[in-house]
Design a protein around this motif. Sequence first.
Motif, PDB file in Angstrom:
ATOM      1  N   LYS A  32       0.829  -1.202   0.000  1.00  0.00           N
ATOM      2  CA  LYS A  32       0.000   0.000   0.000  1.00  0.00           C
ATOM      3  C   LYS A  32       0.867   1.256   0.000  1.00  0.00           C
ATOM      4  O   LYS A  32       0.590   2.208  -0.724  1.00  0.00           O
ATOM      5  CB  LYS A  32      -0.911   0.005   1.226  1.00  0.00           C
ATOM      6  N   LEU A 120      -3.535   6.355 -11.096  1.00  0.00           N
ATOM      7  CA  LEU A 120      -3.470   6.748  -9.688  1.00  0.00           C
ATOM      8  C   LEU A 120      -2.089   6.455  -9.114  1.00  0.00           C
ATOM      9  O   LEU A 120      -1.473   7.302  -8.453  1.00  0.00           O
ATOM     10  CB  LEU A 120      -4.548   6.002  -8.896  1.00  0.00           C
ATOM     11  N   LEU A 124       0.600   8.999  -7.678  1.00  0.00           N
ATOM     12  CA  LEU A 124       1.132   8.864  -6.318  1.00  0.00           C
ATOM     13  C   LEU A 124       2.654   8.771  -6.328  1.00  0.00           C
ATOM     14  O   LEU A 124       3.326   9.253  -5.422  1.00  0.00           O
ATOM     15  CB  LEU A 124       0.546   7.620  -5.638  1.00  0.00           C
ATOM     16  N   VAL A 136      -2.034   8.300   1.295  1.00  0.00           N
ATOM     17  CA  VAL A 136      -2.446   6.897   1.149  1.00  0.00           C
ATOM     18  C   VAL A 136      -3.122   6.415   2.426  1.00  0.00           C
ATOM     19  O   VAL A 136      -4.205   5.828   2.402  1.00  0.00           O
ATOM     20  CB  VAL A 136      -1.230   6.006   0.790  1.00  0.00           C
ATOM     21  N   ASP A 139      -6.447   9.231   3.165  1.00  0.00           N
ATOM     22  CA  ASP A 139      -7.515   9.383   2.173  1.00  0.00           C
ATOM     23  C   ASP A 139      -7.892   8.072   1.501  1.00  0.00           C
ATOM     24  O   ASP A 139      -9.042   7.862   1.167  1.00  0.00           O
ATOM     25  CB  ASP A 139      -7.088  10.388   1.091  1.00  0.00           C
ATOM     26  N   LEU A 140      -6.920   7.213   1.287  1.00  0.00           N
ATOM     27  CA  LEU A 140      -7.222   5.981   0.552  1.00  0.00           C
ATOM     28  C   LEU A 140      -7.457   4.789   1.480  1.00  0.00           C
ATOM     29  O   LEU A 140      -8.277   3.929   1.180  1.00  0.00           O
ATOM     30  CB  LEU A 140      -6.090   5.665  -0.437  1.00  0.00           C
ATOM     31  N   GLU A 141      -6.729   4.726   2.575  1.00  0.00           N
ATOM     32  CA  GLU A 141      -6.905   3.601   3.507  1.00  0.00           C
ATOM     33  C   GLU A 141      -7.919   3.921   4.604  1.00  0.00           C
ATOM     34  O   GLU A 141      -8.410   3.012   5.272  1.00  0.00           O
ATOM     35  CB  GLU A 141      -5.563   3.231   4.145  1.00  0.00           C
ATOM     36  N   ARG A 167      -2.684  16.121  -0.902  1.00  0.00           N
ATOM     37  CA  ARG A 167      -3.983  15.999  -1.561  1.00  0.00           C
ATOM     38  C   ARG A 167      -4.097  17.003  -2.702  1.00  0.00           C
ATOM     39  O   ARG A 167      -4.577  16.678  -3.793  1.00  0.00           O
ATOM     40  CB  ARG A 167      -5.084  16.245  -0.527  1.00  0.00           C
ATOM     41  N   LEU A 171      -4.592  15.838  -6.521  1.00  0.00           N
ATOM     42  CA  LEU A 171      -5.783  16.239  -7.285  1.00  0.00           C
ATOM     43  C   LEU A 171      -5.399  17.052  -8.511  1.00  0.00           C
ATOM     44  O   LEU A 171      -6.051  16.944  -9.560  1.00  0.00           O
ATOM     45  CB  LEU A 171      -6.737  17.031  -6.382  1.00  0.00           C
TER      46      LEU A 171
END
Lengths: 186, 217
Positions: A32, A120, A124, A136, A139-141, A167, A171
């Motif tokens: 991850k 993505l 990243l 990560v 926001d993602l986990e 972020r 974005l």
Amino acid sequence: MSESTIERTGVLAPTTDAPGELLVLLYRQMRKLAGPRPDLEDLVQAAAERALRAWPRYEGRAQLSTWSYGVAYRTYLDHERWYRRWRRRFSSVEEPAERELADGPDGEAAAIEVARARSLHRALGLLPAPKRAVVVLHDLEGLDLGEVAAIVGANERTVRSRLRDARHRLLTLLKSDPLFDPEVST
Amino acid sequence: VNDDARRLKLAQHAWLDAMPSEAEVALGARRIELRLGARPTRRRIHRGWLLVVLGVLLGGTALAYVASRAAHRPPPGEPGQALLPSAKAMAPSLPPVASSENFDRPALPEESQTSLPRARPVQRAARTAPSADTTSWKDVDDALSAHDSARAEAALERLSQSPDVAVRAKAELGRAQLAAARGDCPAAARIVAKLAETPDVPEQLLTRGRELVRRCR
């Protein structure tokens, strides 16, 4: 012990195969943090060696998953620093970072999902490691800020600052990608 | 802001879709486990070094012990220090008291148990039985203590037949001393002269012999 159990309870019974369970956890967390990359297993091995050395000192004050995330994060950060120095001196070929994402289910929608995942990860990959880790993890986990702060070893204000910056950059990168155009995707 | 939130949502979906399966993770972890197992850990390396150091220490100690034993071993034929032959070597000359039939009996009644210790004298005799050289030197000592010069002379005669040059020389010197004690200076001088002609006689013994002849009256 499955992922859900170990991550939910954060408890690793001493009678179980502790190193084996820890390796599974580390592999998943490093994947991850660092994303799919050719040297992922080297990274996991380095993290596992570090974790197994520190394992006798683990007192259970933090959740196991937080502790192992911390180990994975520090290993990843060390590796990235070393790698940046190395890349500065030697020219490197383009790494096939998303090699693992090449295989997937058939169909147009699945192909789009795979392509989006690649984009993505590419985006990243353009972020600095500490910022990438924060975005990560949060926001993602979906980890809360306190947990992220414990993992990266910084206070919450620093984490919030890094998160805001990361972020914003992410974005900005995704805005230029049609796969992440909300109008088209929906 | 709404677009950003939707983009982030799309990213979250893409992120979850790209997660490796359980099988993939388990396989990867297994590969790492094998890699870790194949690589010698620090503890294993330390243990290996410890074993090597221990082995060297033990070997060195054993060698030093053997060397010190060899350095302190007296020369054969030295009076009172003669080597005893092993019990096995002496066994044929001893009476066969401890025959195997004493031990082969299936049942051991009370009276037969008393026969078992019969083997002990044999073993003791074998262990303490002195060699011919030692007996002779002891005979010499005993005879001199008992003022029996004839027996001492006879014992010295036997010793002078020894294959060891040093033992022979000492026995001859002893005979010369006996002769000098009797007042037979010519006999003592003859013995010393004969001793001087013998090759490989220690110089110290010859000096003592000459001194003896010089002082003999």
